[in-house]
Design a protein around this motif. Structure first.
Motif, PDB file in Angstrom:
ATOM      1  N   ALA A 217       0.866  -1.181   0.000  1.00  0.00           N
ATOM      2  CA  ALA A 217       0.000   0.000   0.000  1.00  0.00           C
ATOM      3  C   ALA A 217       0.903   1.232   0.000  1.00  0.00           C
ATOM      4  N   LEU A 218       0.662   2.137  -0.934  1.00  0.00           N
ATOM      5  CA  LEU A 218       1.397   3.393  -1.011  1.00  0.00           C
ATOM      6  C   LEU A 218       0.447   4.530  -0.656  1.00  0.00           C
ATOM      7  N   ASN A 219       0.911   5.441   0.184  1.00  0.00           N
ATOM      8  CA  ASN A 219       0.078   6.551   0.612  1.00  0.00           C
ATOM      9  C   ASN A 219       0.843   7.872   0.502  1.00  0.00           C
ATOM     10  N   GLY A 220       0.085   8.942   0.265  1.00  0.00           N
ATOM     11  CA  GLY A 220       0.699  10.256   0.165  1.00  0.00           C
ATOM     12  C   GLY A 220      -0.348  11.333  -0.089  1.00  0.00           C
ATOM     13  N   THR A 221       0.140  12.553  -0.264  1.00  0.00           N
ATOM     14  CA  THR A 221      -0.744  13.686  -0.495  1.00  0.00           C
ATOM     15  C   THR A 221      -1.245  13.674  -1.930  1.00  0.00           C
ATOM     16  N   GLY A 222      -2.558  13.711  -2.103  1.00  0.00           N
ATOM     17  CA  GLY A 222      -3.152  13.773  -3.433  1.00  0.00           C
ATOM     18  C   GLY A 222      -3.369  15.206  -3.866  1.00  0.00           C
ATOM     19  N   ARG A 227      -1.229  20.227 -10.812  1.00  0.00           N
ATOM     20  CA  ARG A 227      -0.172  20.632  -9.889  1.00  0.00           C
ATOM     21  C   ARG A 227       0.486  19.413  -9.234  1.00  0.00           C
ATOM     22  N   PRO A 228       1.069  18.515 -10.027  1.00  0.00           N
ATOM     23  CA  PRO A 228       1.681  17.308  -9.455  1.00  0.00           C
ATOM     24  C   PRO A 228       2.838  17.622  -8.512  1.00  0.00           C
ATOM     25  N   HIS A 229       3.459  18.804  -8.674  1.00  0.00           N
ATOM     26  CA  HIS A 229       4.585  19.145  -7.817  1.00  0.00           C
ATOM     27  C   HIS A 229       4.162  19.373  -6.370  1.00  0.00           C
ATOM     28  N   LEU A 230       2.866  19.588  -6.158  1.00  0.00           N
ATOM     29  CA  LEU A 230       2.348  19.790  -4.814  1.00  0.00           C
ATOM     30  C   LEU A 230       1.818  18.491  -4.193  1.00  0.00           C
ATOM     31  N   THR A 231       1.960  17.378  -4.898  1.00  0.00           N
ATOM     32  CA  THR A 231       1.418  16.092  -4.441  1.00  0.00           C
ATOM     33  C   THR A 231       2.538  15.060  -4.315  1.00  0.00           C
ATOM     34  N   THR A 232       2.132  13.873  -3.888  1.00  0.00           N
ATOM     35  CA  THR A 232       3.045  12.720  -3.864  1.00  0.00           C
ATOM     36  C   THR A 232       3.072  12.020  -5.210  1.00  0.00           C
ATOM     37  N   PRO A 276      -4.492  10.502  -6.782  1.00  0.00           N
ATOM     38  CA  PRO A 276      -5.068   9.862  -5.589  1.00  0.00           C
ATOM     39  C   PRO A 276      -4.115   9.899  -4.392  1.00  0.00           C
ATOM     40  N   GLN A 277      -4.663   9.566  -3.251  1.00  0.00           N
ATOM     41  CA  GLN A 277      -3.887   9.502  -2.012  1.00  0.00           C
ATOM     42  C   GLN A 277      -3.456   8.076  -1.667  1.00  0.00           C
ATOM     43  N   HIS A 278      -3.920   7.107  -2.443  1.00  0.00           N
ATOM     44  CA  HIS A 278      -3.674   5.708  -2.075  1.00  0.00           C
ATOM     45  C   HIS A 278      -3.488   4.870  -3.336  1.00  0.00           C
ATOM     46  N   ALA A 279      -2.571   3.929  -3.295  1.00  0.00           N
ATOM     47  CA  ALA A 279      -2.360   2.975  -4.390  1.00  0.00           C
ATOM     48  C   ALA A 279      -2.014   1.619  -3.794  1.00  0.00           C
ATOM     49  N   GLU A 280      -2.362   0.561  -4.521  1.00  0.00           N
ATOM     50  CA  GLU A 280      -2.085  -0.789  -4.040  1.00  0.00           C
ATOM     51  C   GLU A 280      -1.480  -1.634  -5.158  1.00  0.00           C
ATOM     52  N   LEU A 281      -0.556  -2.482  -4.778  1.00  0.00           N
ATOM     53  CA  LEU A 281       0.020  -3.460  -5.694  1.00  0.00           C
ATOM     54  C   LEU A 281       0.065  -4.799  -4.978  1.00  0.00           C
ATOM     55  N   SER A 282      -0.119  -5.880  -5.718  1.00  0.00           N
ATOM     56  CA  SER A 282       0.055  -7.208  -5.140  1.00  0.00           C
ATOM     57  C   SER A 282       0.612  -8.142  -6.199  1.00  0.00           C
TER      58      SER A 282
END
Length: 418
Positions: A217-222, A227-232, A276-282
Protein backbone atom coordinates in the motif's frame (compact mmCIF):
# COMPACT_ATOMS: atom_id res chain seq x y z
CA UNK A 1 -2.27 -61.28 -6.95
CA UNK A 2 1.49 -60.68 -6.85
CA UNK A 3 4.62 -61.34 -8.85
CA UNK A 4 8.26 -61.80 -8.00
CA UNK A 5 10.70 -59.08 -9.06
CA UNK A 6 14.40 -59.87 -8.79
CA UNK A 7 16.86 -57.35 -10.21
CA UNK A 8 19.94 -55.32 -9.49
CA UNK A 9 18.31 -52.13 -8.34
CA UNK A 10 19.85 -48.79 -9.42
CA UNK A 11 21.62 -47.14 -6.53
CA UNK A 12 22.45 -50.46 -4.88
CA UNK A 13 25.57 -51.41 -6.86
CA UNK A 14 27.66 -53.86 -4.92
CA UNK A 15 24.75 -54.95 -2.74
CA UNK A 16 23.16 -58.36 -2.95
CA UNK A 17 20.16 -58.71 -5.19
CA UNK A 18 16.97 -57.96 -3.27
CA UNK A 19 14.02 -60.29 -3.82
CA UNK A 20 10.93 -58.10 -3.66
CA UNK A 21 7.31 -59.13 -3.94
CA UNK A 22 5.38 -56.38 -5.68
CA UNK A 23 1.59 -56.18 -5.89
CA UNK A 24 0.28 -57.34 -9.23
CA UNK A 25 -2.10 -55.60 -11.57
CA UNK A 26 -4.97 -53.89 -9.75
CA UNK A 27 -8.26 -55.69 -10.06
CA UNK A 28 -10.79 -54.22 -12.43
CA UNK A 29 -13.10 -53.76 -9.46
CA UNK A 30 -10.57 -51.61 -7.58
CA UNK A 31 -9.65 -49.66 -10.71
CA UNK A 32 -13.30 -48.83 -11.34
CA UNK A 33 -13.84 -47.87 -7.69
CA UNK A 34 -10.87 -45.50 -7.69
CA UNK A 35 -11.96 -43.83 -10.93
CA UNK A 36 -15.46 -43.40 -9.48
CA UNK A 37 -13.99 -41.98 -6.26
CA UNK A 38 -11.89 -39.47 -8.19
CA UNK A 39 -14.87 -38.40 -10.26
CA UNK A 40 -16.97 -37.89 -7.15
CA UNK A 41 -14.27 -35.61 -5.70
CA UNK A 42 -14.05 -33.81 -9.04
CA UNK A 43 -17.79 -33.11 -8.95
CA UNK A 44 -17.66 -31.79 -5.38
CA UNK A 45 -14.55 -29.59 -5.08
CA UNK A 46 -13.91 -27.81 -1.79
CA UNK A 47 -11.52 -24.95 -1.05
CA UNK A 48 -8.74 -25.01 1.51
CA UNK A 49 -9.85 -25.54 5.13
CA UNK A 50 -13.39 -26.25 3.86
CA UNK A 51 -12.80 -29.87 2.76
CA UNK A 52 -15.40 -31.40 5.08
CA UNK A 53 -17.14 -33.61 2.52
CA UNK A 54 -13.82 -34.71 1.03
CA UNK A 55 -12.44 -35.58 4.46
CA UNK A 56 -15.56 -37.55 5.33
CA UNK A 57 -15.42 -39.53 2.07
CA UNK A 58 -11.78 -40.51 2.58
CA UNK A 59 -12.38 -41.40 6.21
CA UNK A 60 -15.37 -43.60 5.40
CA UNK A 61 -13.48 -45.60 2.75
CA UNK A 62 -10.44 -46.14 4.98
CA UNK A 63 -12.66 -47.31 7.82
CA UNK A 64 -14.37 -49.78 5.47
CA UNK A 65 -10.91 -51.23 4.87
CA UNK A 66 -10.51 -51.80 8.62
CA UNK A 67 -8.21 -48.83 9.19
CA UNK A 68 -8.40 -46.11 11.84
CA UNK A 69 -7.87 -42.69 10.21
CA UNK A 70 -7.64 -39.60 12.41
CA UNK A 71 -8.99 -36.23 11.33
CA UNK A 72 -6.36 -33.53 11.80
CA UNK A 73 -6.70 -31.08 14.67
CA UNK A 74 -7.55 -28.26 12.24
CA UNK A 75 -10.83 -30.00 11.32
CA UNK A 76 -10.12 -31.21 7.79
CA UNK A 77 -7.58 -33.62 6.37
CA UNK A 78 -6.57 -36.96 7.83
CA UNK A 79 -3.66 -39.14 8.83
CA UNK A 80 -3.83 -42.93 8.78
CA UNK A 81 -1.26 -45.58 9.68
CA UNK A 82 -1.21 -49.04 8.09
CA UNK A 83 0.46 -52.04 9.73
CA UNK A 84 1.14 -50.38 13.07
CA UNK A 85 1.28 -52.96 15.85
CA UNK A 86 2.11 -55.77 13.48
CA UNK A 87 5.85 -55.14 13.28
CA UNK A 88 8.40 -57.20 15.16
CA UNK A 89 9.26 -56.48 18.79
CA UNK A 90 11.76 -53.70 19.41
CA UNK A 91 11.94 -50.04 18.44
CA UNK A 92 9.58 -49.14 15.62
CA UNK A 93 11.33 -48.44 12.33
CA UNK A 94 10.75 -44.99 10.82
CA UNK A 95 7.73 -45.06 8.54
CA UNK A 96 7.43 -44.12 4.89
CA UNK A 97 4.71 -41.49 4.52
CA UNK A 98 2.64 -40.81 1.41
CA UNK A 99 1.12 -37.35 1.14
CA UNK A 100 -1.85 -36.12 -0.88
CA UNK A 101 -3.37 -32.62 -0.99
CA UNK A 102 -7.17 -32.55 -1.00
CA UNK A 103 -8.32 -28.97 -1.74
CA UNK A 104 -9.57 -27.42 -4.98
CA UNK A 105 -9.24 -24.02 -6.67
CA UNK A 106 -11.61 -21.00 -6.74
CA UNK A 107 -12.08 -21.11 -10.53
CA UNK A 108 -15.01 -22.33 -12.65
CA UNK A 109 -15.00 -25.72 -14.36
CA UNK A 110 -15.23 -24.96 -18.09
CA UNK A 111 -15.18 -28.50 -19.50
CA UNK A 112 -18.05 -28.58 -22.00
CA UNK A 113 -18.57 -32.31 -22.46
CA UNK A 114 -17.85 -34.13 -19.25
CA UNK A 115 -20.18 -36.21 -17.12
CA UNK A 116 -18.26 -35.42 -13.94
CA UNK A 117 -17.91 -31.62 -14.20
CA UNK A 118 -17.86 -29.65 -10.98
CA UNK A 119 -21.32 -29.15 -9.49
CA UNK A 120 -20.09 -26.23 -7.37
CA UNK A 121 -20.11 -22.84 -9.15
CA UNK A 122 -16.71 -21.18 -9.24
CA UNK A 123 -14.88 -24.23 -7.85
CA UNK A 124 -12.82 -26.84 -9.70
CA UNK A 125 -10.19 -29.51 -9.16
CA UNK A 126 -8.03 -27.84 -11.79
CA UNK A 127 -4.69 -28.88 -10.30
CA UNK A 128 -5.22 -32.62 -9.97
CA UNK A 129 -5.58 -32.85 -6.21
CA UNK A 130 -8.50 -35.24 -6.73
CA UNK A 131 -6.04 -37.54 -8.50
CA UNK A 132 -3.37 -37.17 -5.80
CA UNK A 133 -5.95 -38.03 -3.15
CA UNK A 134 -7.21 -41.06 -5.04
CA UNK A 135 -3.68 -42.35 -5.64
CA UNK A 136 -2.80 -42.25 -1.93
CA UNK A 137 -6.17 -43.77 -1.02
CA UNK A 138 -5.69 -46.56 -3.56
CA UNK A 139 -2.16 -47.28 -2.35
CA UNK A 140 -3.50 -47.38 1.18
CA UNK A 141 -6.17 -49.92 0.25
CA UNK A 142 -3.60 -52.18 -1.45
CA UNK A 143 -1.16 -51.92 1.44
CA UNK A 144 -3.91 -52.51 3.99
CA UNK A 145 -4.73 -55.79 2.26
CA UNK A 146 -1.05 -56.76 2.30
CA UNK A 147 -0.91 -55.94 6.01
CA UNK A 148 -3.98 -58.12 6.61
CA UNK A 149 -2.15 -60.98 4.87
CA UNK A 150 0.99 -60.37 6.92
CA UNK A 151 2.87 -59.30 3.78
CA UNK A 152 3.60 -55.66 4.68
CA UNK A 153 7.13 -55.57 6.12
CA UNK A 154 6.89 -52.11 7.66
CA UNK A 155 4.14 -49.69 8.68
CA UNK A 156 3.18 -46.93 6.23
CA UNK A 157 1.47 -43.60 6.90
CA UNK A 158 -1.07 -41.89 4.67
CA UNK A 159 -1.36 -38.10 4.93
CA UNK A 160 -4.32 -36.31 3.36
CA UNK A 161 -3.45 -32.64 3.73
CA UNK A 162 -5.87 -29.71 3.40
CA UNK A 163 -5.27 -26.24 2.00
CA UNK A 164 -2.26 -26.69 -0.27
CA UNK A 165 -3.49 -23.85 -2.49
CA UNK A 166 -3.66 -21.39 0.42
CA UNK A 167 -0.45 -19.52 1.27
CA UNK A 168 1.44 -20.39 3.38
CA UNK A 169 -0.27 -23.76 2.89
CA UNK A 170 -1.82 -26.44 5.07
CA UNK A 171 1.38 -28.47 5.37
CA UNK A 172 2.51 -26.48 8.40
CA UNK A 173 -0.80 -27.15 10.15
CA UNK A 174 -0.53 -30.85 9.34
CA UNK A 175 3.01 -30.99 10.71
CA UNK A 176 1.85 -29.28 13.90
CA UNK A 177 -0.80 -32.00 14.15
CA UNK A 178 1.98 -34.59 14.37
CA UNK A 179 1.78 -36.20 10.94
CA UNK A 180 5.58 -36.54 10.75
CA UNK A 181 6.02 -38.17 14.15
CA UNK A 182 7.76 -41.49 13.51
CA UNK A 183 8.24 -40.77 9.79
CA UNK A 184 11.63 -41.40 8.18
CA UNK A 185 10.83 -40.57 4.55
CA UNK A 186 7.95 -38.96 2.67
CA UNK A 187 6.84 -39.17 -0.97
CA UNK A 188 4.25 -37.42 -3.12
CA UNK A 189 3.16 -36.98 -6.72
CA UNK A 190 1.89 -33.99 -8.65
CA UNK A 191 -0.08 -34.22 -11.89
CA UNK A 192 1.85 -33.05 -14.95
CA UNK A 193 -0.15 -32.49 -18.18
CA UNK A 194 3.10 -32.37 -20.17
CA UNK A 195 3.99 -36.00 -19.33
CA UNK A 196 2.17 -38.98 -20.87
CA UNK A 197 0.09 -41.20 -18.62
CA UNK A 198 2.14 -44.29 -17.80
CA UNK A 199 5.25 -42.23 -17.09
CA UNK A 200 6.63 -40.06 -14.31
CA UNK A 201 9.07 -37.16 -14.30
CA UNK A 202 11.84 -37.06 -11.69
CA UNK A 203 14.56 -34.63 -10.70
CA UNK A 204 17.12 -34.83 -7.93
CA UNK A 205 17.39 -31.57 -6.00
CA UNK A 206 14.97 -28.65 -6.42
CA UNK A 207 11.92 -29.54 -8.53
CA UNK A 208 9.69 -26.56 -7.70
CA UNK A 209 10.38 -23.00 -6.60
CA UNK A 210 9.75 -20.87 -3.56
CA UNK A 211 6.62 -18.74 -3.72
CA UNK A 212 5.66 -15.85 -1.43
CA UNK A 213 2.85 -13.30 -1.59
CA UNK A 214 3.56 -9.57 -1.66
CA UNK A 215 1.06 -6.78 -0.95
CA UNK A 216 1.99 -3.09 -0.95
CA UNK A 217 0.00 0.00 0.00
CA UNK A 218 1.40 3.39 -1.01
CA UNK A 219 0.08 6.55 0.61
CA UNK A 220 0.70 10.26 0.16
CA UNK A 221 -0.74 13.69 -0.50
CA UNK A 222 -3.15 13.77 -3.43
CA UNK A 223 -4.33 16.71 -5.48
CA UNK A 224 -5.06 18.13 -8.92
CA UNK A 225 -3.23 16.73 -11.94
CA UNK A 226 -2.50 20.34 -12.91
CA UNK A 227 -0.17 20.63 -9.89
CA UNK A 228 1.68 17.31 -9.45
CA UNK A 229 4.58 19.15 -7.82
CA UNK A 230 2.35 19.79 -4.81
CA UNK A 231 1.42 16.09 -4.44
CA UNK A 232 3.04 12.72 -3.86
CA UNK A 233 2.02 11.70 -7.41
CA UNK A 234 1.05 8.23 -6.27
CA UNK A 235 0.16 6.82 -9.68
CA UNK A 236 3.68 7.53 -10.92
CA UNK A 237 5.13 6.19 -7.67
CA UNK A 238 3.11 2.98 -8.02
CA UNK A 239 4.17 2.60 -11.65
CA UNK A 240 7.82 3.03 -10.72
CA UNK A 241 7.55 0.51 -7.89
CA UNK A 242 5.93 -1.94 -10.33
CA UNK A 243 8.65 -1.55 -12.96
CA UNK A 244 11.78 -0.78 -10.94
CA UNK A 245 11.50 -3.08 -7.91
CA UNK A 246 11.71 -6.36 -9.89
CA UNK A 247 14.80 -5.12 -11.75
CA UNK A 248 16.45 -3.73 -8.62
CA UNK A 249 15.93 -6.95 -6.67
CA UNK A 250 17.27 -9.03 -9.57
CA UNK A 251 20.47 -6.95 -9.64
CA UNK A 252 21.15 -7.42 -5.94
CA UNK A 253 21.33 -11.21 -5.89
CA UNK A 254 23.00 -13.92 -7.94
CA UNK A 255 21.04 -14.22 -11.19
CA UNK A 256 21.27 -18.00 -10.97
CA UNK A 257 18.88 -17.92 -8.01
CA UNK A 258 16.00 -17.02 -10.33
CA UNK A 259 14.53 -14.54 -7.83
CA UNK A 260 11.59 -12.86 -9.58
CA UNK A 261 8.99 -10.31 -8.40
CA UNK A 262 5.89 -10.44 -10.61
CA UNK A 263 2.77 -8.31 -10.18
CA UNK A 264 -0.78 -9.53 -10.54
CA UNK A 265 -2.65 -6.39 -9.48
CA UNK A 266 -2.10 -2.63 -9.43
CA UNK A 267 -4.88 -0.25 -8.48
CA UNK A 268 -5.14 3.49 -7.84
CA UNK A 269 -7.40 6.46 -8.46
CA UNK A 270 -10.92 7.05 -9.77
CA UNK A 271 -10.74 10.18 -11.95
CA UNK A 272 -8.50 11.30 -14.79
CA UNK A 273 -7.73 14.72 -13.28
CA UNK A 274 -7.26 13.73 -9.62
CA UNK A 275 -3.97 12.44 -8.19
CA UNK A 276 -5.07 9.86 -5.59
CA UNK A 277 -3.89 9.50 -2.01
CA UNK A 278 -3.67 5.71 -2.08
CA UNK A 279 -2.36 2.97 -4.39
CA UNK A 280 -2.09 -0.79 -4.04
CA UNK A 281 0.02 -3.46 -5.69
CA UNK A 282 0.06 -7.21 -5.14
CA UNK A 283 1.99 -10.04 -6.67
CA UNK A 284 4.31 -12.95 -5.99
CA UNK A 285 7.96 -13.45 -5.23
CA UNK A 286 9.34 -16.67 -6.74
CA UNK A 287 12.80 -18.11 -6.36
CA UNK A 288 14.65 -21.20 -7.57
CA UNK A 289 17.25 -21.22 -4.81
CA UNK A 290 16.60 -21.97 -1.13
CA UNK A 291 19.27 -19.64 0.27
CA UNK A 292 18.18 -16.75 -1.96
CA UNK A 293 14.59 -17.32 -0.81
CA UNK A 294 15.72 -16.78 2.76
CA UNK A 295 17.22 -13.41 1.76
CA UNK A 296 14.26 -12.32 -0.36
CA UNK A 297 12.13 -10.46 2.24
CA UNK A 298 14.94 -8.08 3.21
CA UNK A 299 15.87 -7.45 -0.43
CA UNK A 300 12.29 -6.76 -1.48
CA UNK A 301 11.55 -4.48 1.48
CA UNK A 302 14.67 -2.42 0.84
CA UNK A 303 13.93 -2.04 -2.88
CA UNK A 304 10.33 -0.94 -2.29
CA UNK A 305 11.32 1.63 0.32
CA UNK A 306 14.09 2.96 -1.92
CA UNK A 307 11.88 3.49 -4.98
CA UNK A 308 8.84 4.75 -3.05
CA UNK A 309 11.03 7.20 -1.16
CA UNK A 310 12.12 8.92 -4.36
CA UNK A 311 8.49 10.03 -4.83
CA UNK A 312 7.89 10.74 -1.11
CA UNK A 313 5.37 7.90 -0.93
CA UNK A 314 4.92 6.09 2.36
CA UNK A 315 4.85 2.32 1.93
CA UNK A 316 3.12 -0.36 3.95
CA UNK A 317 4.43 -3.80 3.01
CA UNK A 318 2.77 -7.13 3.77
CA UNK A 319 5.24 -9.85 2.82
CA UNK A 320 3.60 -13.25 3.36
CA UNK A 321 5.95 -16.20 3.53
CA UNK A 322 4.59 -18.95 1.31
CA UNK A 323 6.69 -22.02 0.62
CA UNK A 324 10.37 -22.80 0.02
CA UNK A 325 11.39 -24.89 -3.00
CA UNK A 326 10.66 -28.62 -2.98
CA UNK A 327 14.17 -30.12 -2.85
CA UNK A 328 14.11 -33.83 -3.66
CA UNK A 329 16.55 -35.87 -1.59
CA UNK A 330 18.77 -38.11 -3.72
CA UNK A 331 18.04 -41.39 -1.95
CA UNK A 332 14.27 -40.97 -1.98
CA UNK A 333 14.35 -39.82 -5.60
CA UNK A 334 16.16 -43.04 -6.51
CA UNK A 335 13.59 -45.02 -4.51
CA UNK A 336 10.81 -43.58 -6.67
CA UNK A 337 12.82 -44.13 -9.84
CA UNK A 338 13.50 -47.76 -8.96
CA UNK A 339 9.91 -48.42 -7.91
CA UNK A 340 8.57 -47.03 -11.17
CA UNK A 341 11.07 -48.96 -13.26
CA UNK A 342 10.21 -52.13 -11.36
CA UNK A 343 6.54 -51.78 -12.20
CA UNK A 344 6.61 -50.10 -15.63
CA UNK A 345 10.09 -50.57 -17.09
CA UNK A 346 13.08 -48.36 -17.80
CA UNK A 347 11.25 -46.14 -20.26
CA UNK A 348 8.58 -45.14 -17.74
CA UNK A 349 10.79 -42.53 -16.07
CA UNK A 350 11.93 -39.27 -17.65
CA UNK A 351 13.99 -36.38 -16.37
CA UNK A 352 12.08 -33.20 -15.59
CA UNK A 353 13.01 -29.56 -15.11
CA UNK A 354 12.61 -27.33 -12.08
CA UNK A 355 9.45 -25.28 -12.35
CA UNK A 356 8.59 -21.85 -10.97
CA UNK A 357 5.44 -23.22 -9.34
CA UNK A 358 5.21 -23.38 -5.56
CA UNK A 359 4.23 -26.45 -3.51
CA UNK A 360 3.90 -26.69 0.25
CA UNK A 361 5.19 -30.29 0.21
CA UNK A 362 8.47 -28.44 0.71
CA UNK A 363 7.68 -27.88 4.39
CA UNK A 364 7.74 -31.64 5.03
CA UNK A 365 11.18 -31.80 3.42
CA UNK A 366 12.44 -29.25 5.92
CA UNK A 367 11.83 -31.99 8.53
CA UNK A 368 12.48 -35.35 6.81
CA UNK A 369 14.03 -36.51 3.53
CA UNK A 370 11.58 -37.02 0.70
CA UNK A 371 10.81 -36.56 -2.96
CA UNK A 372 7.98 -35.58 -5.28
CA UNK A 373 7.43 -37.15 -8.70
CA UNK A 374 5.53 -35.60 -11.57
CA UNK A 375 2.75 -38.00 -12.49
CA UNK A 376 2.00 -38.08 -16.21
CA UNK A 377 -1.68 -37.44 -16.93
CA UNK A 378 -1.61 -36.56 -20.65
CA UNK A 379 -3.37 -38.94 -23.01
CA UNK A 380 -0.49 -40.55 -24.97
CA UNK A 381 -0.33 -39.05 -28.43
CA UNK A 382 -2.50 -36.05 -27.56
CA UNK A 383 -1.20 -32.86 -29.17
CA UNK A 384 -3.34 -30.33 -27.31
CA UNK A 385 -1.23 -28.32 -24.88
CA UNK A 386 -2.94 -28.21 -21.49
CA UNK A 387 -1.88 -26.66 -18.24
CA UNK A 388 -2.72 -26.70 -14.55
CA UNK A 389 -4.98 -24.11 -12.92
CA UNK A 390 -7.24 -23.86 -15.96
CA UNK A 391 -10.94 -24.58 -15.96
CA UNK A 392 -10.72 -27.23 -18.67
CA UNK A 393 -8.02 -29.26 -16.93
CA UNK A 394 -8.60 -33.02 -16.96
CA UNK A 395 -6.52 -36.20 -16.87
CA UNK A 396 -6.11 -39.60 -18.43
CA UNK A 397 -7.50 -41.61 -15.54
CA UNK A 398 -5.15 -44.53 -16.16
CA UNK A 399 -2.65 -42.34 -14.28
CA UNK A 400 -4.44 -43.31 -11.05
CA UNK A 401 -3.38 -46.94 -11.44
CA UNK A 402 0.16 -45.83 -12.27
CA UNK A 403 0.35 -43.74 -9.11
CA UNK A 404 -0.98 -46.56 -6.94
CA UNK A 405 1.58 -48.97 -8.39
CA UNK A 406 4.37 -46.44 -7.86
CA UNK A 407 3.56 -45.88 -4.21
CA UNK A 408 2.97 -49.52 -3.29
CA UNK A 409 6.20 -50.57 -4.99
CA UNK A 410 8.08 -47.75 -3.24
CA UNK A 411 6.81 -48.89 0.15
CA UNK A 412 7.93 -52.48 -0.42
CA UNK A 413 11.27 -51.59 -1.97
CA UNK A 414 12.02 -49.20 0.88
CA UNK A 415 11.28 -51.88 3.47
CA UNK A 416 13.41 -54.44 1.60
CA UNK A 417 16.42 -52.11 1.47
CA UNK A 418 16.37 -51.24 5.17
Amino acid sequence: MSREFDADLPGDSGDAVLPVVLPGVLSEELRAELVAFRRDLHMHPELGHQELRTTAAIKARLERAGLAPRVLDIGTGLVCDIGVGEEADGPAAPMLAMRADIDALPIPDTKSECGYRSTVPGRAHACGHDVHTTVVLGAGLVLAELARQGALPRPVRLIFQPAEEVLPGGASDAIESGVLDGVGKIIAVHCDPRVDAGRIGLRNGPITSACDRLEIALNGTGGHTARPHLTTDLVTAAAKVATEVPMLVARRIDARSGLAVTWGRIESGHACNVIPQHAELSGTVRCLDLEAWRQAPDLVHAAIDEIAGIYRAKSEINYVRGVPPVVNEAGVTELLRDAMMARRGVHSVEDTQQSLGGEDFSWYLEQVPGAMARLGVRVPGERTVRDLHQGDFDVDESAITVGVELFTAAALLDAARS
